[in-house]
Design a protein around this motif. Structure first.
Motif: not given
Length: 94
Positions: A10-18, A47-51, A83-91
């Motif tokens: 998952y790539k979350a929208k900026p600052g939205m992962r947590d 991810a350790r290097e990317n929040p 839809a609210e928090y995630i920009e992209d998903t790869r499986i």
């Protein structure tokens, strides 16, 4: 039948992962998924290097268990949360 392993990136929208993970837990999606028949593992890793990156490891007993999961009501809810928090998903499927 063979187990199915899904690596979900998952790539979350900026600052939205947590906030995404918190909402998944708050809405009961995680608990309902873990309680499903055939769910062997369903666990998020930051991810350790990317929040903004998140990894989900899913292991299902077989195709039937995974298909049931994908068609469940709580997965429909997860799609709304994404839809609210995630920009992209790869499986990746193994």
């Amino acid at each position: 039948m063979k187990e199915i392993v899904l690596n979900v990136f998952y790539k979350a929208k900026p600052g939205m992962r947590d906030k995404f993970v918190e909402e998944v837990k708050k809405q009961g999606v995680l608990d309902k998924t873990l309680a499903e028949s055939g769910c062997r593992r369903y666990e998020y890793f930051d991810a350790r290097e990317n929040p903004d990156l998140l990894f989900l490891l899913e292991i299902w007993a077989d195709e039937e268990a995974m298909t049931g999961h994908q068609n469940s009501e709580h997965m429909a809810l997860l799609r709304q949360i994404k839809a609210e928090y995630i920009e992209d998903t790869r499986i990746e499927r193994y």
